[in-house]
Design a protein around this motif. Structure first.
Motif, mmCIF file in Angstrom:
data_model
loop_
_atom_site.group_PDB
_atom_site.id
_atom_site.type_symbol
_atom_site.label_atom_id
_atom_site.label_comp_id
_atom_site.label_asym_id
_atom_site.label_seq_id
_atom_site.Cartn_x
_atom_site.Cartn_y
_atom_site.Cartn_z
ATOM 1 N N LYS A 9 0.835 -1.226 0.000
ATOM 2 C CA LYS A 9 0.000 0.000 0.000
ATOM 3 C C LYS A 9 0.860 1.263 0.000
ATOM 4 C CE LYS A 9 -3.303 -0.460 3.166
ATOM 5 N NZ LYS A 9 -3.753 -1.164 4.089
ATOM 6 N N ASP A 10 2.031 1.190 0.659
ATOM 7 C CA ASP A 10 2.896 2.374 0.660
ATOM 8 C C ASP A 10 3.909 2.351 -0.491
ATOM 9 O OD1 ASP A 10 4.154 0.282 1.846
ATOM 10 O OD2 ASP A 10 4.835 1.353 3.638
ATOM 11 N N LYS A 11 3.560 1.623 -1.555
ATOM 12 C CA LYS A 11 4.304 1.642 -2.832
ATOM 13 C C LYS A 11 5.714 1.075 -2.754
ATOM 14 C CE LYS A 11 0.922 4.194 -4.657
ATOM 15 N NZ LYS A 11 -0.138 3.421 -5.323
ATOM 16 N N LYS A 12 5.896 0.109 -1.822
ATOM 17 C CA LYS A 12 7.202 -0.554 -1.735
ATOM 18 C C LYS A 12 7.128 -1.938 -2.356
ATOM 19 C CE LYS A 12 8.867 1.634 2.460
ATOM 20 N NZ LYS A 12 9.123 1.522 3.877
ATOM 21 N N HIS A 13 8.298 -2.497 -2.673
ATOM 22 C CA HIS A 13 8.313 -3.891 -3.128
ATOM 23 C C HIS A 13 7.759 -4.777 -2.017
ATOM 24 C CE1 HIS A 13 11.060 -2.688 -6.379
ATOM 25 N NE2 HIS A 13 10.735 -3.827 -6.936
ATOM 26 N N ASP A 14 6.886 -5.692 -2.371
ATOM 27 C CA ASP A 14 6.341 -6.635 -1.389
ATOM 28 C C ASP A 14 7.226 -7.888 -1.433
ATOM 29 O OD1 ASP A 14 4.892 -8.369 0.167
ATOM 30 O OD2 ASP A 14 2.945 -7.661 -0.581
ATOM 31 N N LEU A 15 8.309 -7.834 -0.660
ATOM 32 C CA LEU A 15 9.311 -8.904 -0.751
ATOM 33 C C LEU A 15 8.727 -10.256 -0.357
ATOM 34 C CD1 LEU A 15 12.477 -7.066 0.658
ATOM 35 C CD2 LEU A 15 11.871 -7.492 -1.723
ATOM 36 N N ILE A 72 4.672 10.424 -2.406
ATOM 37 C CA ILE A 72 5.326 9.305 -1.710
ATOM 38 C C ILE A 72 6.732 9.792 -1.334
ATOM 39 C CG2 ILE A 72 6.206 6.935 -1.981
ATOM 40 C CD1 ILE A 72 3.145 7.067 -2.028
ATOM 41 N N PRO A 73 7.146 9.637 -0.057
ATOM 42 C CA PRO A 73 8.509 10.078 0.311
ATOM 43 C C PRO A 73 9.547 9.467 -0.628
ATOM 44 C CG PRO A 73 7.262 9.413 2.252
ATOM 45 C CD PRO A 73 6.416 9.041 1.063
ATOM 46 N N SER A 74 10.353 10.332 -1.232
ATOM 47 C CA SER A 74 11.268 9.851 -2.278
ATOM 48 C C SER A 74 12.696 9.657 -1.787
ATOM 49 C CB SER A 74 11.276 10.853 -3.441
ATOM 50 O OG SER A 74 12.376 10.605 -4.289
ATOM 51 N N HIS A 75 13.288 8.547 -2.164
ATOM 52 C CA HIS A 75 14.704 8.275 -1.873
ATOM 53 C C HIS A 75 15.516 8.426 -3.152
ATOM 54 C CE1 HIS A 75 14.030 6.670 2.211
ATOM 55 N NE2 HIS A 75 12.845 6.363 1.712
ATOM 56 N N SER A 76 15.057 9.313 -4.036
ATOM 57 C CA SER A 76 15.731 9.377 -5.325
ATOM 58 C C SER A 76 15.722 10.788 -5.905
ATOM 59 C CB SER A 76 15.047 8.379 -6.265
ATOM 60 O OG SER A 76 15.899 8.143 -7.332
ATOM 61 N N ASN A 77 15.904 10.888 -7.225
ATOM 62 C CA ASN A 77 15.891 12.207 -7.859
ATOM 63 C C ASN A 77 14.592 12.436 -8.643
ATOM 64 O OD1 ASN A 77 16.409 10.422 -9.945
ATOM 65 N ND2 ASN A 77 17.840 11.778 -10.999
ATOM 66 N N PHE A 78 13.522 11.838 -8.150
ATOM 67 C CA PHE A 78 12.198 12.043 -8.737
ATOM 68 C C PHE A 78 11.157 11.879 -7.635
ATOM 69 C CE2 PHE A 78 13.744 7.737 -9.405
ATOM 70 C CZ PHE A 78 12.771 6.979 -8.766
ATOM 71 N N ASN A 121 15.844 -0.877 -6.634
ATOM 72 C CA ASN A 121 16.010 -0.283 -5.312
ATOM 73 C C ASN A 121 16.996 0.879 -5.317
ATOM 74 O OD1 ASN A 121 15.186 -0.507 -2.544
ATOM 75 N ND2 ASN A 121 17.280 -1.081 -2.058
ATOM 76 N N PRO A 122 16.524 2.123 -5.101
ATOM 77 C CA PRO A 122 15.148 2.572 -4.911
ATOM 78 C C PRO A 122 14.312 2.297 -6.161
ATOM 79 C CG PRO A 122 16.682 4.335 -4.332
ATOM 80 C CD PRO A 122 17.489 3.246 -4.971
ATOM 81 N N ASN A 123 13.003 2.180 -5.934
ATOM 82 C CA ASN A 123 12.127 1.803 -7.036
ATOM 83 C C ASN A 123 11.786 3.001 -7.925
ATOM 84 O OD1 ASN A 123 10.485 0.014 -8.526
ATOM 85 N ND2 ASN A 123 8.660 0.696 -7.430
ATOM 86 N N ASN A 124 11.892 2.787 -9.214
ATOM 87 C CA ASN A 124 11.409 3.751 -10.202
ATOM 88 C C ASN A 124 10.064 3.203 -10.696
ATOM 89 O OD1 ASN A 124 10.962 5.480 -12.330
ATOM 90 N ND2 ASN A 124 12.669 4.771 -13.576
ATOM 91 N N PRO A 125 8.950 3.901 -10.596
ATOM 92 C CA PRO A 125 8.799 5.347 -10.393
ATOM 93 C C PRO A 125 8.428 5.787 -8.978
ATOM 94 C CG PRO A 125 6.714 4.454 -11.164
ATOM 95 C CD PRO A 125 7.668 3.287 -11.025
ATOM 96 N N THR A 126 8.307 4.886 -8.018
ATOM 97 C CA THR A 126 7.726 5.310 -6.733
ATOM 98 C C THR A 126 8.739 5.966 -5.787
ATOM 99 O OG1 THR A 126 8.094 3.126 -5.730
ATOM 100 C CG2 THR A 126 5.983 3.457 -6.847
ATOM 101 N N GLY A 127 10.029 5.735 -6.005
ATOM 102 C CA GLY A 127 11.061 6.349 -5.156
ATOM 103 C C GLY A 127 11.203 5.692 -3.797
ATOM 104 N N THR A 128 10.545 4.554 -3.595
ATOM 105 C CA THR A 128 10.606 3.868 -2.296
ATOM 106 C C THR A 128 11.852 2.981 -2.217
ATOM 107 O OG1 THR A 128 9.143 2.213 -3.266
ATOM 108 C CG2 THR A 128 8.131 3.855 -1.819
ATOM 109 N N LEU A 129 12.233 2.682 -0.975
ATOM 110 C CA LEU A 129 13.488 1.969 -0.736
ATOM 111 C C LEU A 129 13.252 0.739 0.134
ATOM 112 C CD1 LEU A 129 16.698 2.420 -0.964
ATOM 113 C CD2 LEU A 129 16.515 3.383 1.322
ATOM 114 N N CYS A 130 13.856 -0.378 -0.236
ATOM 115 C CA CYS A 130 13.850 -1.555 0.644
ATOM 116 C C CYS A 130 15.081 -1.439 1.529
ATOM 117 C CB CYS A 130 13.999 -2.849 -0.157
ATOM 118 S SG CYS A 130 12.626 -3.226 -1.216
ATOM 119 N N GLN A 131 14.931 -1.766 2.805
ATOM 120 C CA GLN A 131 16.077 -1.716 3.714
ATOM 121 C C GLN A 131 17.039 -2.849 3.392
ATOM 122 O OE1 GLN A 131 16.354 0.927 5.689
ATOM 123 N NE2 GLN A 131 14.402 1.522 4.790
#
Ligand SMILES: Cc1ncc(COP(=O)(O)O)c(C=O)c1O
Length: 366
Positions: free
Chosen positions: A147-153, A308-314, A171-181
């Motif tokens: 739901k928060d646009k992360k990879h569902d590992l 969505i909080p971004s960990h990237s340049n988008f 990782n980070p995911n394009n286009p959502t900018g989310t990050l897996c730890q």
């Protein structure tokens, strides 16, 4: 002096050094950069390119390397591979160069397809490179993001079956900018690589504080990491990328290439080598990206657009609450954005340009 050293000297990289330069001087958002940049120039916020690059040292090395472009890059590519091995704390035989990471992505898809079966990929993620999958006779299985646009590992792990030949994680995911730890990915890799190949695309990892997974390739034969000079290093048009993998996996991928490590031009190799030595440029890109990201996110939120909080340049944001025609607004203001990635929530992505460009972007939306 050995051959390699002579070559490096010829392109001005024997001893690296350039004076200080005003960072913004080099910023321009246009592919028409040979033309003067004016307030009316198109603003390119589509492809997650770096609006500041190439770095000054890369520009200098590229210009000098034109003089030796009558020669193949036999002597230069080993130098780049050595630097990349050092940067990623692996050995030279853990690296394969490509003309952009896209060349490596294509290669991994071909390698996977040769084994027949399926591969697993998130929905929504960077997936243009999988277009030939059907033609290559391999089935694509998609697993929705959380739901928060992360990879569902967990779901991706569950989706692996006897026919699965590869799992792709961006990782980070394009286009959502989310990050897996890192810890979550390590657990995933430990389990998944016992059954299939895991491919982690780290095109945007340099924009995060997260440690790359590159160190894991030495101990995991079924793991490939890809990286690129197109984003943080501002060299998208120079086409430089690479794979990091176990030496046995690099060998298997290399067999599919007629001339491994030879698809980069001498000019591109020179740019990459010089960029790796320009840490101050990277620091400035990171700082500016964070600053402009903060500004843009705040402004989008003020327009009641969820980001969505971004960990990237988008930034991935929802147009659900936007009352005007977003794409018409962009067109009217000569801004190039992307598309709707998810109809449900009307999610789109915008690349973070310079502060000036993003001010114009926000102005266009108002
Ligand atoms: C996640 C991701 N991987 C790979 C690429 C391909 O990059 P390149 O071929 O320029 O290295 C891109 C380009 O946008 C990307 O977003």
């Amino acid at each position: 002096m050995n051959n390699r050293r002579i070559w490096l000297k010829q392109i001005g990289l024997g001893t690296i050094g350039l004076g200080l330069y005003p960072f913004e001087t080099f910023a321009n958002g246009t592919t028409e950069s040979i033309l003067p940049y004016t307030d009316n120039s198109p603003i390119l916020l589509r492809s997650n390119e770096n609006p500041y690059g190439p770095s000054p040292k890369a520009r200098e090395a590229m210009a000098k390397s034109i003089n030796i472009s009558n020669r193949y890059g036999w002597n230069l590519s080993p130098e780049l591979i050595t630097l990349l091995a050092k940067k990623n704390t692996v050995s030279e035989n853990n690296i394969l160069l490509g003309a952009g990471s896209t060349e490596i992505l294509d290669l991994i898809l071909q390698y996977t397809a040769l084994q027949k079966g399926n591969f697993i990929i998130a929905e929504t993620t960077f997936d243009y490179w999988t277009a030939p999958a059907e033609k290559l006779g391999i089935k694509k299985i998609t697993v929705p993001l959380t739901k928060d646009k992360k990879h569902d590992l967990a779901a991706m792990l569950k989706a692996i079956d006897a026919d699965t030949k590869m799992v792709y994680i961006c990782n980070p995911n394009n286009p959502t900018g989310t990050l897996c730890q890192r810890e979550d990915l390590i657990s995933f890799i430990k389990e998944a690589t016992q059954k299939t190949l895991v491919f982690v695309d780290e095109a945007y990892i340099d924009f995060t504080d997260e440690q790359s997974l590159s160190d894991l390739v030495v101990t995991h034969k079924n793991l490939i990491i890809t990286k690129t000079f197109s984003k943080m290093y501002g060299l998208a048009g120079a086409r430089i990328g690479y794979a990091l993998a176990h030496s046995a996996m690099i060998e298997e991928l290399s067999i599919l290439k007629s001339s491994p490590n030879l698809s980069l031009s001498v000019v591109s190799i020179a740019a990459a080598i010089a960029s790796l030595n320009d840490e101050s440029f990277i620091r400035q890109v990171r700082t500016s990206n964070e600053e402009v990201k903060k500004y843009t996110t705040t402004q989008l939120n003020l327009l009641h657009l969820t980001c969505i909080p971004s960990h990237s340049n988008f930034i991935y944001f929802s147009l659900e609450n936007y009352k005007k025609d977003y794409f018409q607004q962009l067109k009217d203001h000569n801004i190039s954005g992307t598309r709707i990635y998810e109809e449900n929530g009307k999610w789109t992505r915008i690349t973070i340009g310079t502060m000036k460009e993003m001010q114009r972007f926000i102005q266009a939306l108002k």
